[in-house]
Write a protein that holds these residues in place. Structure first.
Motif, PDB file in Angstrom:
ATOM      1  N   LYS A 169       0.843  -1.192   0.000  1.00  0.00           N
ATOM      2  CA  LYS A 169       0.000   0.000   0.000  1.00  0.00           C
ATOM      3  C   LYS A 169       0.882   1.248   0.000  1.00  0.00           C
ATOM      4  O   LYS A 169       1.860   1.314   0.725  1.00  0.00           O
ATOM      5  N   PHE A 170       0.503   2.204  -0.823  1.00  0.00           N
ATOM      6  CA  PHE A 170       1.242   3.462  -0.900  1.00  0.00           C
ATOM      7  C   PHE A 170       0.498   4.556  -0.149  1.00  0.00           C
ATOM      8  O   PHE A 170      -0.716   4.542  -0.051  1.00  0.00           O
ATOM      9  N   SER A 184       1.131  13.130   0.621  1.00  0.00           N
ATOM     10  CA  SER A 184       1.914  14.230   0.031  1.00  0.00           C
ATOM     11  C   SER A 184       1.325  14.645  -1.308  1.00  0.00           C
ATOM     12  O   SER A 184       1.268  15.834  -1.634  1.00  0.00           O
ATOM     13  N   LEU A 185       0.883  13.664  -2.080  1.00  0.00           N
ATOM     14  CA  LEU A 185       0.256  13.965  -3.366  1.00  0.00           C
ATOM     15  C   LEU A 185      -1.039  14.737  -3.155  1.00  0.00           C
ATOM     16  O   LEU A 185      -1.301  15.730  -3.844  1.00  0.00           O
ATOM     17  N   LEU A 232      -6.282   8.020  -4.644  1.00  0.00           N
ATOM     18  CA  LEU A 232      -5.625   8.621  -3.477  1.00  0.00           C
ATOM     19  C   LEU A 232      -5.808   7.778  -2.220  1.00  0.00           C
ATOM     20  O   LEU A 232      -4.978   7.825  -1.307  1.00  0.00           O
ATOM     21  N   ASN A 233      -6.887   7.008  -2.174  1.00  0.00           N
ATOM     22  CA  ASN A 233      -7.138   6.123  -1.025  1.00  0.00           C
ATOM     23  C   ASN A 233      -6.553   4.731  -1.219  1.00  0.00           C
ATOM     24  O   ASN A 233      -6.752   3.851  -0.380  1.00  0.00           O
ATOM     25  N   GLY A 234      -5.833   4.522  -2.326  1.00  0.00           N
ATOM     26  CA  GLY A 234      -5.170   3.256  -2.569  1.00  0.00           C
ATOM     27  C   GLY A 234      -6.093   2.115  -2.936  1.00  0.00           C
ATOM     28  O   GLY A 234      -5.707   0.945  -2.883  1.00  0.00           O
ATOM     29  N   PHE A 273       5.399   6.889  -4.836  1.00  0.00           N
ATOM     30  CA  PHE A 273       5.952   5.598  -4.409  1.00  0.00           C
ATOM     31  C   PHE A 273       6.364   5.606  -2.946  1.00  0.00           C
ATOM     32  O   PHE A 273       7.336   4.980  -2.554  1.00  0.00           O
ATOM     33  N   ASN A 274       5.594   6.305  -2.136  1.00  0.00           N
ATOM     34  CA  ASN A 274       5.835   6.404  -0.715  1.00  0.00           C
ATOM     35  C   ASN A 274       5.057   5.280  -0.025  1.00  0.00           C
ATOM     36  O   ASN A 274       3.837   5.299   0.013  1.00  0.00           O
TER      37      ASN A 274
END
Length: 74
Positions: free
Chosen positions: A2-3, A7-8, A37-39, A67-68
């Motif tokens: 999961k990322f 920040s994005l 955005l919620n993966g 890629f965080n």
């Protein structure tokens, strides 16, 4: 895996003021942006490339936004 896209999300708000405005600029629905955005669904390469362009993200900062790795919840 999961990322973490926090920040994005912050960059989107900084540049566009809302997810809706960003979604319109990138050519996707607001719901689809929220899912990404919620993966819940992944980003396609062409979407990442477009986001980098319109958000004016430097190439050295790409991992920070896309890629965080997030912390896994058990």
């Amino acid at each position: 895996m999961k990322f973490n896209y926090s920040s994005l999300y912050s960059k989107i708000i900084e540049k566009y003021g809302s997810q809706y405005s960003f979604a319109k600029a990138i050519g996707l629905s607001e719901k689809l942006i929220a899912l990404k955005l919620n993966g819940k669904i992944g980003w396609e390469q062409k979407e990442i490339a477009k986001a980098i362009e319109i958000l004016e993200i430097n190439s050295s900062e790409i991992p920070r936004y896309f890629f965080n790795y997030g912390v896994q919840k058990n």
